[in-house]
Scaffold this motif. Sequence first.
Motif, short mmCIF file in Angstrom:
data_model
loop_
_atom_site.label_atom_id
_atom_site.label_comp_id
_atom_site.label_asym_id
_atom_site.label_seq_id
_atom_site.Cartn_x
_atom_site.Cartn_y
_atom_site.Cartn_z
N VAL A 62 0.86 -1.19 0.00
CA VAL A 62 0.00 0.00 0.00
C VAL A 62 0.89 1.24 0.00
O VAL A 62 1.95 1.27 0.65
CB VAL A 62 -0.93 0.00 1.23
N ASP A 63 0.47 2.27 -0.73
CA ASP A 63 1.25 3.51 -0.82
C ASP A 63 0.66 4.67 -0.04
O ASP A 63 1.40 5.57 0.38
CB ASP A 63 1.37 3.92 -2.30
N GLY A 64 -0.66 4.68 0.12
CA GLY A 64 -1.27 5.82 0.80
C GLY A 64 -2.61 5.45 1.42
O GLY A 64 -3.19 4.41 1.11
N LEU A 65 -3.08 6.34 2.30
CA LEU A 65 -4.34 6.14 3.00
C LEU A 65 -5.20 7.38 2.89
O LEU A 65 -4.70 8.51 2.95
CB LEU A 65 -4.09 5.85 4.48
N ILE A 66 -6.51 7.17 2.74
CA ILE A 66 -7.50 8.22 2.88
C ILE A 66 -8.48 7.72 3.94
O ILE A 66 -9.18 6.73 3.73
CB ILE A 66 -8.25 8.50 1.57
N VAL A 67 -8.49 8.39 5.08
CA VAL A 67 -9.37 8.00 6.18
C VAL A 67 -10.27 9.20 6.46
O VAL A 67 -9.86 10.17 7.08
CB VAL A 67 -8.57 7.58 7.43
N VAL A 68 -11.48 9.13 5.96
CA VAL A 68 -12.30 10.34 5.83
C VAL A 68 -12.83 10.88 7.14
O VAL A 68 -13.23 12.05 7.21
CB VAL A 68 -13.48 10.10 4.86
N ASP A 69 -12.84 10.06 8.20
CA ASP A 69 -13.41 10.54 9.46
C ASP A 69 -12.35 10.87 10.51
O ASP A 69 -12.67 10.98 11.69
CB ASP A 69 -14.42 9.53 10.01
N LEU A 70 -11.10 11.07 10.08
CA LEU A 70 -10.05 11.52 11.00
C LEU A 70 -9.61 12.93 10.58
O LEU A 70 -8.84 13.09 9.63
CB LEU A 70 -8.85 10.58 10.98
N PRO A 71 -10.06 13.97 11.26
CA PRO A 71 -9.68 15.34 10.91
C PRO A 71 -8.25 15.64 11.34
O PRO A 71 -7.63 14.86 12.08
CB PRO A 71 -10.69 16.18 11.71
N PRO A 72 -7.69 16.76 10.89
CA PRO A 72 -6.32 17.12 11.26
C PRO A 72 -6.07 17.17 12.76
O PRO A 72 -4.95 16.91 13.21
CB PRO A 72 -6.13 18.49 10.62
N GLU A 73 -7.10 17.49 13.52
CA GLU A 73 -6.94 17.55 14.98
C GLU A 73 -6.60 16.19 15.59
O GLU A 73 -6.13 16.11 16.72
CB GLU A 73 -8.23 18.09 15.61
N GLU A 74 -6.81 15.13 14.83
CA GLU A 74 -6.52 13.77 15.29
C GLU A 74 -5.31 13.17 14.58
O GLU A 74 -5.18 11.95 14.51
CB GLU A 74 -7.75 12.87 15.07
N ASP A 75 -4.41 14.01 14.09
CA ASP A 75 -3.27 13.51 13.32
C ASP A 75 -2.40 12.52 14.09
O ASP A 75 -1.80 11.61 13.51
CB ASP A 75 -2.40 14.66 12.81
N ALA A 76 -2.31 12.69 15.40
CA ALA A 76 -1.48 11.78 16.18
C ALA A 76 -2.03 10.36 16.20
O ALA A 76 -1.29 9.40 16.44
CB ALA A 76 -1.34 12.31 17.61
N GLU A 77 -3.34 10.23 15.92
CA GLU A 77 -3.98 8.92 15.98
C GLU A 77 -3.49 7.99 14.87
O GLU A 77 -3.21 6.82 15.11
CB GLU A 77 -5.50 9.10 15.88
N LEU A 78 -3.39 8.52 13.64
CA LEU A 78 -3.01 7.66 12.52
C LEU A 78 -2.13 8.37 11.50
O LEU A 78 -1.21 7.77 10.96
CB LEU A 78 -4.26 7.12 11.82
N CYS A 79 -2.41 9.64 11.22
CA CYS A 79 -1.69 10.35 10.16
C CYS A 79 -0.18 10.37 10.41
O CYS A 79 0.60 9.98 9.54
CB CYS A 79 -2.23 11.78 10.04
N LEU A 80 0.24 10.83 11.58
CA LEU A 80 1.68 10.93 11.85
C LEU A 80 2.34 9.55 11.90
O LEU A 80 3.43 9.38 11.34
CB LEU A 80 1.91 11.71 13.14
#
Length: 275
Positions: free
Chosen positions: A123-141
């Motif tokens: 997998v190269d990338g993720l789009i997780v539509v219900d995680l806003p920037p305020e929750e970046d520590a949860e999965l984005c980072l």
Amino acid sequence: MSRIQARFEALAAEGRAGFVSFVMAGDPDYDASLALIKALPGAGVDILEIGMPFTDPMADGPTIQAAGIRALKGGQTLVKTLEMVRALRVENAETPVVLMGYYNPIFSYGAARFLEDAKAAGVDGLIVVDLPPEEDAELCLPARAAGLDFIRLATPTTDEKRLPKVAANTSGFIYYVSIAGVTGAAVPKPAEVRAAVKRLREGTGLPVAVGFGVRTPETAAALAKHADAVIVGSAIVKAIEDNLTLKGTPRAGFLKKVTAVAAALAEAARKARAA
């Protein structure tokens, strides 16, 4: 360089927009879905966006919701979705793969385990539509640290104050939702999309892919004149639905007919700037 970045650089060098296709993993069943995913790059798809089925897909319209239900009824799981990516990578090491969905299945799987397994699968990338920037520590980072692009959605209501937050940890590309509402709900207006794409490019420095409401080759071509890529989901998923029997199994010619729909849309996007 990630596969996504490399693909957009190649598209820019060719002077054309890319074509991104969305299909739901496991729709209508594992084998038919995997065969379709393997066939789509040959139909002109530049980036594969694969849905992770979920029982409460809040951003999806009826067509994609129905695809998720078919997949779940057929026994599709996140484990099987990653298996499909691994199977694709045996034959195709070049086409970027983005998984799109909601956080609940990832949370249930275990975020750290999911990121490790997704990266290993190809997998190269993720789009997780219900995680806003305020929750970046949860999965984005953590995703970025694992070497996966985390692709954020921007909408017509993403203003100048909100845009820096959306862009802060986004990579790969920006997914511009060209209409208000759910997938497949309306038709985007090219003039409005052109202005939005310009603003997003300037505000993020990333390629902009435009999706939602792209159902015909004509619309795909109109948007491809301005966007870095055009994303089509509902039209392809509807072609899947239209080529099922009453029992939900693929009709004769299923693969050929569905890829023909994708190919027509991809060709329109590919040729748009030469017109």
